[in-house]
Design a protein around this motif. Structure first.
Motif, mmCIF file in Angstrom:
data_model
loop_
_atom_site.group_PDB
_atom_site.id
_atom_site.type_symbol
_atom_site.label_atom_id
_atom_site.label_comp_id
_atom_site.label_asym_id
_atom_site.label_seq_id
_atom_site.Cartn_x
_atom_site.Cartn_y
_atom_site.Cartn_z
ATOM 1 N N LEU A 1 58.464 16.282 1.181
ATOM 2 C CA LEU A 1 57.279 15.478 0.959
ATOM 3 C C LEU A 1 57.661 14.006 0.908
ATOM 4 N N GLY A 2 56.778 13.167 1.400
ATOM 5 C CA GLY A 2 56.992 11.737 1.319
ATOM 6 C C GLY A 2 57.908 11.175 2.380
ATOM 7 N N PHE A 3 58.193 11.927 3.435
ATOM 8 C CA PHE A 3 59.131 11.439 4.428
ATOM 9 C C PHE A 3 58.571 10.280 5.266
ATOM 10 N N LEU A 4 57.276 10.039 5.218
ATOM 11 C CA LEU A 4 56.682 8.901 5.932
ATOM 12 C C LEU A 4 56.227 7.800 4.976
ATOM 13 N N ALA A 5 56.689 7.841 3.751
ATOM 14 C CA ALA A 5 56.294 6.842 2.752
ATOM 15 C C ALA A 5 56.599 5.444 3.279
ATOM 16 N N GLY A 6 55.587 4.592 3.227
ATOM 17 C CA GLY A 6 55.751 3.214 3.672
ATOM 18 C C GLY A 6 55.578 3.026 5.169
ATOM 19 N N GLN A 7 55.451 4.104 5.926
ATOM 20 C CA GLN A 7 55.318 4.011 7.382
ATOM 21 C C GLN A 7 53.882 4.198 7.850
ATOM 22 N N ILE A 8 53.052 4.808 7.028
ATOM 23 C CA ILE A 8 51.649 4.993 7.378
ATOM 24 C C ILE A 8 50.789 4.589 6.185
ATOM 25 N N ALA A 9 49.533 4.309 6.462
ATOM 26 C CA ALA A 9 48.599 3.960 5.387
ATOM 27 C C ALA A 9 47.384 4.873 5.483
ATOM 28 N N VAL A 10 46.954 5.401 4.359
ATOM 29 C CA VAL A 10 45.774 6.251 4.292
ATOM 30 C C VAL A 10 44.658 5.424 3.680
ATOM 31 N N PRO A 11 43.522 5.286 4.377
ATOM 32 C CA PRO A 11 42.418 4.483 3.851
ATOM 33 C C PRO A 11 41.897 5.043 2.522
ATOM 34 N N ASP A 12 41.388 4.153 1.680
ATOM 35 C CA ASP A 12 40.852 4.572 0.383
ATOM 36 C C ASP A 12 39.681 5.538 0.524
ATOM 37 N N ASP A 13 38.905 5.412 1.611
ATOM 38 C CA ASP A 13 37.741 6.278 1.807
ATOM 39 C C ASP A 13 38.065 7.482 2.714
ATOM 40 N N PHE A 14 39.311 7.861 2.775
ATOM 41 C CA PHE A 14 39.753 8.942 3.652
ATOM 42 C C PHE A 14 38.928 10.217 3.450
ATOM 43 N N ASP A 15 38.652 10.574 2.210
ATOM 44 C CA ASP A 15 37.926 11.819 1.936
ATOM 45 C C ASP A 15 36.438 11.725 2.250
ATOM 46 N N ARG A 16 35.963 10.541 2.606
ATOM 47 C CA ARG A 16 34.554 10.366 2.968
ATOM 48 C C ARG A 16 34.379 9.953 4.429
ATOM 49 N N MET A 17 35.466 9.778 5.155
ATOM 50 C CA MET A 17 35.389 9.344 6.551
ATOM 51 C C MET A 17 34.595 10.347 7.378
ATOM 52 N N GLY A 18 33.645 9.891 8.129
ATOM 53 C CA GLY A 18 32.846 10.753 8.993
ATOM 54 C C GLY A 18 31.823 11.592 8.260
ATOM 55 N N ALA A 19 31.591 11.313 6.993
ATOM 56 C CA ALA A 19 30.667 12.137 6.208
ATOM 57 C C ALA A 19 29.267 12.137 6.819
ATOM 58 N N GLY A 20 28.812 10.979 7.283
ATOM 59 C CA GLY A 20 27.481 10.910 7.888
ATOM 60 C C GLY A 20 27.382 11.748 9.149
ATOM 61 N N ASP A 21 28.398 11.683 9.988
ATOM 62 C CA ASP A 21 28.397 12.476 11.221
ATOM 63 C C ASP A 21 28.426 13.971 10.913
ATOM 64 N N ILE A 22 29.243 14.340 9.960
ATOM 65 C CA ILE A 22 29.342 15.756 9.591
ATOM 66 C C ILE A 22 28.026 16.255 9.016
ATOM 67 N N GLU A 23 27.421 15.452 8.171
ATOM 68 C CA GLU A 23 26.134 15.844 7.587
ATOM 69 C C GLU A 23 25.080 15.982 8.670
ATOM 70 N N ALA A 24 25.079 15.074 9.655
ATOM 71 C CA ALA A 24 24.114 15.145 10.763
ATOM 72 C C ALA A 24 24.315 16.413 11.595
ATOM 73 N N MET A 25 25.570 16.827 11.797
ATOM 74 C CA MET A 25 25.840 18.027 12.569
ATOM 75 C C MET A 25 25.286 19.280 11.911
#
Length: 81
Positions: free
Chosen positions: A52-76
């Motif tokens: 675990l953590g092998f990409l620490a500091g190499q990628i960034a996860v947005p703060d709203d990651f768990d809500r990304m695309g929520a509107g599109d998913i709800e519309a589907m």
């Protein structure tokens, strides 16, 4: 390499597995016809294991990651997004 009939393999499975784990593979046969080869699993070498953590500091996860695309998913699924 040792060949064992299926009945003997069932009877002596623990001993045979220990033998294979020590690096002595064997073949299980049915009516004299080889079916499977039992070989030991080798432990992963250093560098092969995942950690675990092998990409620490190499990628960034947005703060709203768990809500990304929520509107599109709800519309589907028939929501009002």
């Amino acid at each position: 390499m040792q060949t064992v009939n299926i009945h003997d393999a069932k009877t002596h499975l623990s001993r045979l597995v220990e033998q294979a784990a020590r690096g002595e593979p064997f073949v299980i046969a049915k009516a004299g016809k080889p079916l499977v080869k039992v070989v030991p699993l080798s432990a992963p070498e250093a560098g092969q294991t995942r950690r675990l953590g092998f990409l620490a500091g190499q990628i960034a996860v947005p703060d709203d990651f768990d809500r990304m695309g929520a509107g599109d998913i709800e519309a589907m699924f028939g929501g009002d997004a």
